[in-house]
Design a protein around this motif. Structure first.
Motif, PDB file in Angstrom:
ATOM      1  N   UNK A  87      67.451   2.826   7.940  1.00 55.73           N
ATOM      2  CA  UNK A  87      67.606   4.023   8.762  1.00 55.73           C
ATOM      3  C   UNK A  87      69.006   4.080   9.378  1.00 55.73           C
ATOM      4  N   UNK A  88      69.725   2.953   9.350  1.00 55.22           N
ATOM      5  CA  UNK A  88      71.104   2.915   9.861  1.00 55.22           C
ATOM      6  C   UNK A  88      72.062   3.735   8.994  1.00 55.22           C
ATOM      7  N   UNK A 103      64.671   4.435  -0.106  1.00 53.75           N
ATOM      8  CA  UNK A 103      65.703   4.834   0.861  1.00 53.75           C
ATOM      9  C   UNK A 103      65.562   6.314   1.207  1.00 53.75           C
ATOM     10  N   UNK A 104      65.309   7.153   0.191  1.00 53.58           N
ATOM     11  CA  UNK A 104      65.105   8.579   0.429  1.00 53.58           C
ATOM     12  C   UNK A 104      63.952   8.796   1.415  1.00 53.58           C
ATOM     13  N   UNK A 105      62.846   8.079   1.216  1.00 51.43           N
ATOM     14  CA  UNK A 105      61.676   8.256   2.070  1.00 51.43           C
ATOM     15  C   UNK A 105      61.953   7.806   3.503  1.00 51.43           C
ATOM     16  N   UNK A 106      62.605   6.663   3.662  1.00 52.89           N
ATOM     17  CA  UNK A 106      62.901   6.157   5.004  1.00 52.89           C
ATOM     18  C   UNK A 106      63.826   7.117   5.747  1.00 52.89           C
ATOM     19  N   UNK A 144      79.344  -2.044   6.832  1.00 50.94           N
ATOM     20  CA  UNK A 144      77.882  -2.131   6.920  1.00 50.94           C
ATOM     21  C   UNK A 144      77.241  -1.883   5.553  1.00 50.94           C
ATOM     22  N   UNK A 145      77.813  -0.946   4.796  1.00 52.05           N
ATOM     23  CA  UNK A 145      77.284  -0.661   3.468  1.00 52.05           C
ATOM     24  C   UNK A 145      77.380  -1.874   2.535  1.00 52.05           C
ATOM     25  N   UNK A 146      78.432  -2.679   2.710  1.00 46.49           N
ATOM     26  CA  UNK A 146      78.573  -3.860   1.853  1.00 46.49           C
ATOM     27  C   UNK A 146      77.480  -4.882   2.112  1.00 46.49           C
ATOM     28  N   UNK A 147      76.858  -4.852   3.298  1.00 42.27           N
ATOM     29  CA  UNK A 147      75.798  -5.823   3.609  1.00 42.27           C
ATOM     30  C   UNK A 147      74.513  -5.542   2.839  1.00 42.27           C
ATOM     31  N   UNK A 148      74.422  -4.351   2.198  1.00 40.14           N
ATOM     32  CA  UNK A 148      73.204  -4.044   1.439  1.00 40.14           C
ATOM     33  C   UNK A 148      72.982  -5.051   0.318  1.00 40.14           C
TER      34      UNK A 148
END
Length: 295
Positions: A26-27, A89-92, A212-216
């Motif tokens: 959700x971030x 991800x779309x649903x969250x 933050x995206x790289x932490x995925x």
């Protein structure tokens, strides 16, 4: 005994982390789900490459790629898991965490159904009863709630098919080499999409948010590696029971934290799914006890 305790700890950690995933994804409300998944695939591959180097497992990757059938199966698995990730991800991000929980509660039933249809496996009575309750839950959602739970069905179907492909590909493929090949298969598309977003000025990859995206990649790989460590140390019955921790966590977050609606019809649908879960787990426990006695 000590090894089994470690395995239980690894399994609890893996499913607990998966249960908290809605709080993490959700971030990324600033990004579209496709962009998030593209970064997830790319950085998962980067993280896997680092781990493969540290653990000196590149030889295992080469061995798998030398087997064309297994390599193709893992590439297909990569596409399926990306479909699963994108739907999740779309649903969250759309505020449908409860429906993701429903999908992962249904998932074991979808795996069993694929086993019947594709592999010709036979179900026991309690398993058939579990399948009935699972199907009834979907019917209740459609008739009483007024809409088809597409998110739940796509999640269950994509991950169920992913599990089937992984089974066909062979259990000899380790979690780390397998994930590296799966993400490697979709990485060119992911990189292409990220480059397209950057070229058109639509990318959200910048500054601290980009970091933050790289932490995925790390967040994706760690639970999978914990699960692999658990699977080698505990029984399949234990895994079957542990797998319901994640959707239970997602359900509680959707209901209590995100405040998603829970009308009577949705409660009825979840109640039927939980009845299916109880039957499914009971069958696994009873079958294990009978097998032990026979031995």
């Amino acid at each position: 005994m000590q090894d089994a305790k470690k395995g239980l700890g690894y399994g609890l950690a893996a499913y607990f982390l998966w249960g908290l995933f809605p709080l993490y994804f959700v971030l990324f409300a600033r990004s579209g789900p496709v962009e998030v998944v593209a970064h997830r695939a790319l950085w998962s591959l980067v993280f896997c490459a680092i781990l493969l180097t540290v653990c000196r497992q590149w030889d295992q990757v080469k061995a798998v790629l030398a087997d064309r059938r297994t390599a193709v199966a893992l590439a297909i698995a990569g596409v399926l898991i990306v479909v699963n990730w994108a739907t999740y991800v779309f649903a969250v991000l759309a505020g449908n965490t409860l429906e993701t929980a429903l999908g992962y509660f249904i998932n074991p039933l979808a795996v069993a159904a694929l086993g019947i249809v594709v592999l010709g496996e036979k179900l026991r009575r309690l398993q058939w009863a579990a399948m009935f309750f699972g199907l009834a839950s979907v019917v209740v959602m459609v008739v009483a709630y007024g809409q088809v739970p597409w998110v739940a069905l796509v999640l269950a179907a994509s991950f169920g098919t992913y599990s089937l492909v992984k089974k066909v590909a062979g259990r000899s493929v380790g979690a780390l080499p397998g994930l590296a090949i799966e993400t490697g298969a979709v990485a060119p598309i992911a990189v292409g999409y990220i480059v397209y977003l950057m070229a058109t000025g639509q990318s959200t990859f910048s500054g601290g948010y980009g970091a933050l995206l790289t932490t995925t990649g790390i967040v994706t790989a760690i639970p999978l590696l914990l699960f692999a460590a658990a699977a080698r140390r505990v029984s399949m019955v234990t895994i079957a029971i542990l797998q319901y921790i994640a959707p239970l966590g997602q359900f509680l977050l959707g209901w209590l934290y995100f405040g998603e609606p829970m009308p009577a019809s949705r409660w009825a649908g979840f109640a039927l799914v939980w009845a299916a879960v109880v039957l499914f787990v009971t069958d696994a426990l009873v079958t294990t006890r009978i097998n032990r006695r026979s031995r």
